[in-house]
Design an enzyme around this catalytic site. Structure first.
Site, PDB file in Angstrom:
ATOM      1  N   TYR A   1       0.817  -1.210   0.000  1.00 28.58           N
ATOM      2  CA  TYR A   1       0.000   0.000   0.000  1.00 28.58           C
ATOM      3  C   TYR A   1       0.856   1.267   0.000  1.00 28.58           C
ATOM      4  CZ  TYR A   1      -4.007  -3.001   1.084  1.00 28.58           C
ATOM      5  OH  TYR A   1      -4.991  -3.959   1.043  1.00 28.58           O
TER       6      TYR A   1
ATOM      7  N   LYS B   1       4.033 -14.826   3.699  1.00 29.02           N
ATOM      8  CA  LYS B   1       4.092 -15.792   2.599  1.00 29.02           C
ATOM      9  C   LYS B   1       5.579 -15.990   2.264  1.00 29.02           C
ATOM     10  CE  LYS B   1       1.917 -18.322  -0.430  1.00 29.02           C
ATOM     11  NZ  LYS B   1       1.315 -19.596  -0.053  1.00 29.02           N
TER      12      LYS B   1
ATOM     13  N   ASP C   1      -1.977 -18.425   3.802  1.00 25.96           N
ATOM     14  CA  ASP C   1      -3.033 -19.310   3.272  1.00 25.96           C
ATOM     15  C   ASP C   1      -3.420 -20.357   4.311  1.00 25.96           C
ATOM     16  OD1 ASP C   1      -0.429 -20.187   2.903  1.00 25.96           O
ATOM     17  OD2 ASP C   1      -0.725 -20.939   0.880  1.00 25.96           O
TER      18      ASP C   1
ATOM     19  N   ASP D   1      -5.434  -6.542   5.802  1.00 30.33           N
ATOM     20  CA  ASP D   1      -6.670  -6.036   5.201  1.00 30.33           C
ATOM     21  C   ASP D   1      -7.619  -7.208   4.908  1.00 30.33           C
ATOM     22  OD1 ASP D   1      -8.472  -4.375   4.012  1.00 30.33           O
ATOM     23  OD2 ASP D   1      -7.210  -3.791   2.326  1.00 30.33           O
TER      24      ASP D   1
ATOM     25  N   ASP E   1     -11.252  -8.737   7.109  1.00 29.19           N
ATOM     26  CA  ASP E   1     -12.603  -8.913   6.547  1.00 29.19           C
ATOM     27  C   ASP E   1     -13.111 -10.311   6.889  1.00 29.19           C
ATOM     28  OD1 ASP E   1     -12.678  -6.348   5.462  1.00 29.19           O
ATOM     29  OD2 ASP E   1     -13.647  -7.047   3.623  1.00 29.19           O
TER      30      ASP E   1
END
Ligand code: NAD
Length: 358
Positions: free
Chosen positions: A133, A184, A217, A241, A245
């Site tokens: 970002y 990751k 994941d 982010d 959610d």
């Protein structure tokens, strides 16, 4: 001493929920002063202002916190005003901690069979000023078949260290035992390799905390399978982010999800996780409880822990037995009430709770 709060309701449902949030906070009788600012799509379309020159200095000098609704409007292509308002404050005020509690407050809101309030209570520390970002990148040969687009993920040792430290310190303060860092690193070996090394060092500085590093994941899957295994999760901007959610969906939806954008000791910004929800704006359907819980986070940050808890308990009671907007009706049954009805009931609950303490 009076603490000044800059209120920026923003767009869509932002003003609908901010109005209620401020009334709720005012009802607590604390020495808080709320100053309203009209930054958002209407102002941007009228005179091109996102935030006026010098506004960041004003915030730094005069304000304890920003209480923010949401920005986003279909009339502004690409939502460029939102970048100039919300992202600008996150970056320029260096609000490096995005604190997002994912805590279930009523078993009936859980979408996972057999998992209730005892299992769904984790808090996410999302790095808020770097990662993908940061806006580093560019496009070559735009619009042609040879187009090349780069989005560069920024990971600085300083940025990673300070968010990790914030997560461990929070766990210790709250008497929690576990911190999970997620990345990751199996694929993104450079940037996320840095996160792994920094996390190993941070965990050595906090030996009483169980520290675990997981690929994102695997964590996404495990948060649905066994959410009770997680207390504090710390991660980069993008993964935070997305995971929050998921966290919101596990704990009653966006109508209940609160967040803080924090730099300890400096002016910080508190906002619900949800956006401006243009699909329901102006219809009295917005759940104001995320904004109320956001207010509770802000109170806690400003040193009003008792009032913060009072407000959280009033919201819990409201969800358990009070009027509800359509998003919660889907879990709890009807009848459906409006944003204002929910807000008025919440105010009444707080007033009764305050009186019973006198
Ligand atoms: N922090 C922010 O200001 C922020 C965050 C996310 C999205 N946005 C912006 O908001 C606009 C809409 O984005 P979106 O639709 O992806 O996300 P959104 O969060 O606005 O809405 C997603 C869905 O959740 C529902 N919803 C959201 N908040 C709710 C509430 N309080 N009560 C009941 N239902 C609620 C909406 O009706 C919609 O169906 C876009 O312009 C986006 O860029 C802003």
């Amino acid at each position: 001493m009076t603490q000044r709060i800059a209120v920026i309701p923003g767009d869509g449902i932002g003003p609908e929920v901010a109005r209620i949030g401020v009334r709720v906070l005012e009802s607590l009788g604390l020495p808080l002063q709320f100053d309203w600012f009209d930054f958002g799509a209407n102002r941007y379309l009228r005179d091109g202002t996102t935030l006026p020159a010098g506004f960041m200095d004003t915030l730094r000098r005069d304000y304890a916190a920003v209480y923010f609704g949401a920005v986003g409007d279909p009339r502004v292509p690409g939502n460029e005003h939102a970048k100039g308002i919300l992202l600008a404050m996150r970056f320029e005020l260096d609000l490096y901690i995005n604190l997002r509690p994912c805590i279930l407050i009523d078993d009936r809101l859980s979408p996972i069979k057999g998992k209730g309030c005892a299992q769904l209570k984790f808090v996410v520390f999302r790095e808020n000023t770097e990662g993908l970002y940061a806006g580093v990148g560019g496009v070559l040969k735009k619009g042609t078949p040879d187009e090349v687009a780069h989005e560069v993920e920024v990971n600085t040792r300083k940025g990673v260290d300070r968010i990790l430290e914030a997560a461990f310190a929070y766990a210790e303060r709250q008497g929690l035992r576990k911190v999970c860092m997620t990345d990751k690193a199996n694929v993104l070996v450079h940037g996320h390799g840095l996160w792994r090394r920094a996390f190993a060092e941070a965990s050595r500085r906090h030996p009483a905390i169980q520290a675990k590093a997981m690929y994102v994941d695997a964590l996404a899957m495990d948060l649905v399978r066994q959410p009770e295994a997680y207390e504090v999760i710390v991660t980069n901007n993008l993964f935070g982010d997305i995971l929050t959610d998921l966290g919101a969906a596990l704990t009653g939806g966006l109508g209940l999800a609160a967040s803080g954008n924090i730099h300890p000791g400096r002016v910080s910004l508190f906002e619900p996780v949800h956006g401006s929800a243009p699909d329901i704006a102006g219809q009295g359907k917005a759940n104001p409880l995320a904004m109320a819980l956001t207010g509770a986070l802000m109170l806690d940050h400003l040193g009003h822990a008792r009032e913060s808890q009072l407000l959280v308990r009033a919201v819990e009671e409201q969800v358990r037995e009070g009027a509800r907007t359509p998003d919660l009706e889907a879990f709890l049954g009807g009848p459906v009430s409006t944003t204002d009805q929910v807000g008025s009931e919440l105010l009444g609950r707080l007033q009764r709770a305050a009186q019973s303490r006198l």
